[in-house]
Design a protein around this motif. Structure first.
Motif, PDB file in Angstrom:
ATOM      1  N   ASP A  53       0.877  -1.169   0.000  1.00 42.52           N
ATOM      2  CA  ASP A  53       0.000   0.000   0.000  1.00 42.52           C
ATOM      3  C   ASP A  53       0.910   1.213   0.000  1.00 42.52           C
ATOM      4  O   ASP A  53       1.649   1.437   0.950  1.00 42.52           O
ATOM      5  CB  ASP A  53      -0.891  -0.026   1.246  1.00 42.52           C
ATOM      6  N   ILE A  54       0.876   1.984  -1.094  1.00 47.93           N
ATOM      7  CA  ILE A  54       1.784   3.121  -1.242  1.00 47.93           C
ATOM      8  C   ILE A  54       0.974   4.405  -1.279  1.00 47.93           C
ATOM      9  O   ILE A  54       0.279   4.685  -2.259  1.00 47.93           O
ATOM     10  CB  ILE A  54       2.619   2.991  -2.538  1.00 47.93           C
ATOM     11  N   PRO A  55       1.028   5.207  -0.199  1.00 47.96           N
ATOM     12  CA  PRO A  55       0.317   6.487  -0.216  1.00 47.96           C
ATOM     13  C   PRO A  55       0.965   7.437  -1.230  1.00 47.96           C
ATOM     14  O   PRO A  55       2.192   7.484  -1.356  1.00 47.96           O
ATOM     15  CB  PRO A  55       0.491   7.028   1.205  1.00 47.96           C
ATOM     16  N   LEU A  56       0.138   8.185  -1.961  1.00 48.78           N
ATOM     17  CA  LEU A  56       0.633   9.124  -2.961  1.00 48.78           C
ATOM     18  C   LEU A  56       0.134  10.533  -2.644  1.00 48.78           C
ATOM     19  O   LEU A  56      -1.056  10.726  -2.416  1.00 48.78           O
ATOM     20  CB  LEU A  56       0.154   8.734  -4.361  1.00 48.78           C
ATOM     21  N   THR A  57       1.042  11.503  -2.671  1.00 51.06           N
ATOM     22  CA  THR A  57       0.631  12.902  -2.564  1.00 51.06           C
ATOM     23  C   THR A  57      -0.023  13.296  -3.891  1.00 51.06           C
ATOM     24  O   THR A  57       0.084  12.571  -4.891  1.00 51.06           O
ATOM     25  CB  THR A  57       1.829  13.827  -2.310  1.00 51.06           C
ATOM     26  N   ASP A  58      -0.684  14.437  -3.924  1.00 49.76           N
ATOM     27  CA  ASP A  58      -1.282  14.915  -5.178  1.00 49.76           C
ATOM     28  C   ASP A  58      -0.230  15.030  -6.273  1.00 49.76           C
ATOM     29  O   ASP A  58      -0.454  14.622  -7.414  1.00 49.76           O
ATOM     30  CB  ASP A  58      -1.957  16.271  -4.975  1.00 49.76           C
ATOM     31  N   ASP A  59       0.942  15.590  -5.935  1.00 47.79           N
ATOM     32  CA  ASP A  59       2.016  15.755  -6.924  1.00 47.79           C
ATOM     33  C   ASP A  59       2.521  14.405  -7.420  1.00 47.79           C
ATOM     34  O   ASP A  59       2.798  14.234  -8.610  1.00 47.79           O
ATOM     35  CB  ASP A  59       3.172  16.566  -6.337  1.00 47.79           C
TER      36      ASP A  59
END
Length: 166
Positions: A53-59
């Motif tokens: 599970d890899i959280p992603l920022t908007d960028d």
């Protein structure tokens, strides 16, 4: 092969979009109600179990989308080039003095006049694939054109035109 994307509502969390790759791997994106996104890779032996599970920022999400979209488009164009002798792709910048700045793609009549096609526009690091006829150009846009050498030269001349009487 047609890719199927499944959408699942996650009550209290958001929505999950999953797809199964040709190799059989299942991956997804969880879009949380608060705007957070997670890239999810499922366990190949248990499709209900999350392996990563890899959280992603908007960028990061935007960069990943740009990478995937641009590499897909360029790969398709490269494949076209190999299939059709004499078919070329070229990136052509729209100068600030062009009569087509702030005008619609359809105003150029580029395909009718040159038999070359504008297949994408690069603007501020964004790739706009298959722009609609109503798409409006801006100074500094870079168009991706597919056609013969004569057609590419014709589109370049059209976009460089600063004469309002054309």
């Amino acid at each position: 092969m047609r890719v199927r994307v499944e959408q699942t509502a996650l009550p209290g969390i958001g929505v999950r979009h999953d797809l199964v790759t040709e190799s059989g791997r299942r991956l997804g994106v969880v879009s949380h109600r608060n705007g957070r996104r997670d890239l999810v890779l499922y366990d190949p032996d248990d499709p209900d179990s999350c392996q990563a599970d890899i959280p992603l920022t908007d960028d990061e999400a935007e960069a990943l989308a740009d990478i995937l979209g641009a590499s897909l488009m360029l790969g398709q164009l490269s494949g076209l080039r190999e299939q059709a002798a004499g078919l070329l792709t070229e990136q052509i910048g729209i100068p600030a003095g062009s009569r087509y700045v702030n005008r619609q793609l359809s105003d150029t009549k580029a395909r009718t006049r040159t038999s070359a096609s504008i297949v994408a526009v690069l603007r501020d690091g964004e790739v706009i694939v298959s722009p609609l006829p109503t798409f409006r150009f801006a100074a500094g846009d870079v168009v991706v054109v597919v056609g013969t050498r004569k057609g590419l030269d014709g589109v370049s001349a059209i976009l460089a035109d600063s004469d309002p009487d054309g």
